[in-house]
Motif scaffolding. Sequence first.
Motif, short mmCIF file in Angstrom:
data_model
loop_
_atom_site.label_atom_id
_atom_site.label_comp_id
_atom_site.label_asym_id
_atom_site.label_seq_id
_atom_site.Cartn_x
_atom_site.Cartn_y
_atom_site.Cartn_z
N SER A 1 0.84 -1.19 0.00
CA SER A 1 0.00 0.00 0.00
C SER A 1 0.88 1.25 0.00
CB SER A 1 -0.91 0.00 1.24
OG SER A 1 -1.74 -1.14 1.25
N ASP A 2 0.32 2.36 -0.51
CA ASP A 2 1.08 3.62 -0.65
C ASP A 2 2.34 3.40 -1.48
OD1 ASP A 2 -0.70 5.24 0.84
OD2 ASP A 2 0.13 4.41 2.68
N PHE A 3 2.19 2.64 -2.54
CA PHE A 3 3.30 2.27 -3.41
C PHE A 3 3.98 3.51 -3.96
CE2 PHE A 3 4.97 0.65 -7.53
CZ PHE A 3 5.80 -0.34 -7.02
N LEU A 4 5.31 3.57 -3.83
CA LEU A 4 6.09 4.73 -4.26
C LEU A 4 6.39 4.64 -5.75
CD1 LEU A 4 7.64 7.30 -3.62
CD2 LEU A 4 9.60 5.88 -3.00
N THR A 5 5.94 5.63 -6.50
CA THR A 5 6.21 5.71 -7.93
C THR A 5 6.26 7.20 -8.30
OG1 THR A 5 5.50 4.99 -10.14
CG2 THR A 5 3.77 5.48 -8.54
N TYR A 6 5.97 7.58 -9.54
CA TYR A 6 6.00 8.98 -9.92
C TYR A 6 4.91 9.27 -10.93
CZ TYR A 6 8.60 7.17 -13.93
OH TYR A 6 8.97 6.45 -15.03
N LEU B 1 7.59 12.46 -7.53
CA LEU B 1 7.39 11.21 -6.81
C LEU B 1 6.10 11.28 -5.99
CD1 LEU B 1 11.05 10.69 -5.60
CD2 LEU B 1 9.86 9.25 -7.23
N ILE B 2 5.36 10.17 -5.95
CA ILE B 2 4.09 10.14 -5.23
C ILE B 2 3.89 8.76 -4.61
CG2 ILE B 2 2.93 11.84 -6.71
CD1 ILE B 2 1.58 9.45 -8.14
N ASN B 3 3.00 8.70 -3.61
CA ASN B 3 2.43 7.43 -3.15
C ASN B 3 1.17 7.20 -3.98
OD1 ASN B 3 3.48 8.64 -0.13
ND2 ASN B 3 4.06 6.57 -0.71
N ALA B 4 1.28 6.37 -5.02
CA ALA B 4 0.24 6.32 -6.04
C ALA B 4 -0.92 5.40 -5.70
CB ALA B 4 0.82 5.90 -7.37
#
Length: 683
Positions: free
Chosen positions: A507-512, A530-533
């Motif tokens: 959960s709250d996977f870090l990507t952009y 960068l976001i928690n997607a």
Amino acid sequence: MSRSSLLAGGTLPCLLLATPASSQEPTSAPSTDIIVTATRSARALADVPASVSVLTADQIERTPARTIDEVLRRVPSLDLPIAGTNEQHPTNTIVSMRGLSGIRALVLLDGVPINDPFFGYVQWSEVPLQTIDRVEVVRGGGAPLWGNYAMGGVINILTKPIDKTGLVAEAAGGSRGTYRADAHAALAGQGYGVGLDAGVSHSDGYVEQVESARGAATVPTSFTARTVALSGNADLAADLTARARASYYDNDQTFLTRANTNTQRTWRHTGTLSWTPRQGGSIDLTAFHNDEHFVTNNPGSPAGANPNNVEFVQNSHATRATDWGASLIWTQTFSGIVRLLSAGVDYHGIRGSDQARIFDETGAQMRVDTGSGNQRFLGGFAQADLRPLDRLQVLLSLRYQDFYSYDGVDDTPGGLGRVANRHERDVDPRLSLRYQLRGGFALRGAMYRAFRAPTLDNLYRGASVPGYILYSNAALKPETLEGAEAGFDVDRGSVRFQATAYASRISDFLTYRYLDPAALPAGFDIGARLINAGTARSRGVEAELTWRPSRKLTGTLAYTYADSIVTRNPEDPASIGVQQAGIPRHRASASLDWTGPDGITLSPRVRYLARTNGDPDAIYRTDAHFIADLGVSVAVRRDVEVFGQIENLFDRRYIGTNDGFTAALYGKPFTAVAGVRLKLGSQ
């Protein structure tokens, strides 16, 4: 800057020191191997409720490789870039397990973290091969014991023990200007031991770019690394021992073109006091401090010029980071239903800054971009090993983690300036079960929760090239993972087999996500943040067979299937359902070590990787490939042997890196070295 580095993150919140295991005979039966990483206590490999692989010093010596990551490629479910640590940008030396991608695995050296404190990557050439006694790889969520990074598992590199006087050294040289020299020297006396480890490794390299991307600026990727470490242990009293280690490491790399250079300088210091006040009990107090300096120069091309022929240093990043910490660990073994209790508390502090000088094509400095901040981790854990039945093992672990990021600065064009502090907490449990059946068979299962905090790089460091800017995000939250696994073990004398099926959800996977061009500052056409997607999941199967029918023959087979996808990403729907970048669905490896007459040893290795995606949307891809390596050694006398090692025996050409940030890059071609190995007092 690379696409892989965008997804790399995490900082270790703790140091939970594991006592290094003593050296094992490489031909011993699997059931006699003793490991420490899986439960933070020494126990037989056949009595561990986890999916574990062990590489011995003998196996490492016989594997054609210059760095330990190349040896680890045959370990099931261990995810590494196809290019070796010397053939890629340092921030691309990511490591993970079980299809989680990015940097989602913890790497230890004698129980001490070596993941970079600012970026999270691992510089594998920091550990010379001849100084390694064994490597323990424990797969599955290890956060309850080891904290951050251990989301996918833990790799513990254990150096040779200082228990007797001796010298182990080797020197080798070969194709493409390759040479290396490693040594481990130990002086042991009554109640003390002193060790000196040193190594140097160099290669002129090879031209990695595909032919269409080469030009006058193109050069082979060359690399030189040097390391030295002084360690010692002493018995201060009958129940009190002390251990200490100090090391220095540096490397210099020219990556792809003349202007693209990287230099690293790292100091590490660790000390431990171990007190055994009663039989079966111990209290360990550990402190550590690391100091690193990293400079990367990244090129650009003048307007209208061919980027393969003309370049200039467009930006120069100077990163300085320090981290320090301490832990206090109590362990006690018992007989009866409760076999072991352990508990610990720990602190880890990190301070880092990155200054990027931006230049125009004339060499004039245009501006300085700054990103800096601090992180503080406080944590505690408890563990209980229960045996309610003779055949049933129940292992319970629980960690509480407090994470604080503060004094952050994001001073890039359009950046946030000084950013707000963030405070997060997490609780991570793990339940592991193992039931011993008759005939050397056993069943295993586990359920766990793990976390990974964003790095200083993720939180505060922006990066740009002409026309493109990547923003950090000080509002990033830690990722959390929930996972489960089930497997079985077979341990019957000369045969050890493990198979495990696993499933995990992040959960709250870090990507952009890409930004609207209208929101970008002047001079930039493309930008991302960068976001928690959303969420991602990984599931698969791993299996490993070790066969040791005699002291003269050892064989291994390994296979991994990984189905790893993003399941929710509102900002980039095209990434949903796509196999994650850098994760092959199928991979397999096999190795054989045979000792024949007159001290001759043959060690063939083969490995296969399916095609992988180079980016989240599967626009860029690498090639499926099959690689064969070969090692040969001959004992000249009892303490001297000569050897030859060949990587990519059949010179297979394949695309090994293709992330869209650079032109596609070839994997390592045929490479051969020959050398001599000396062992004195180590038999």
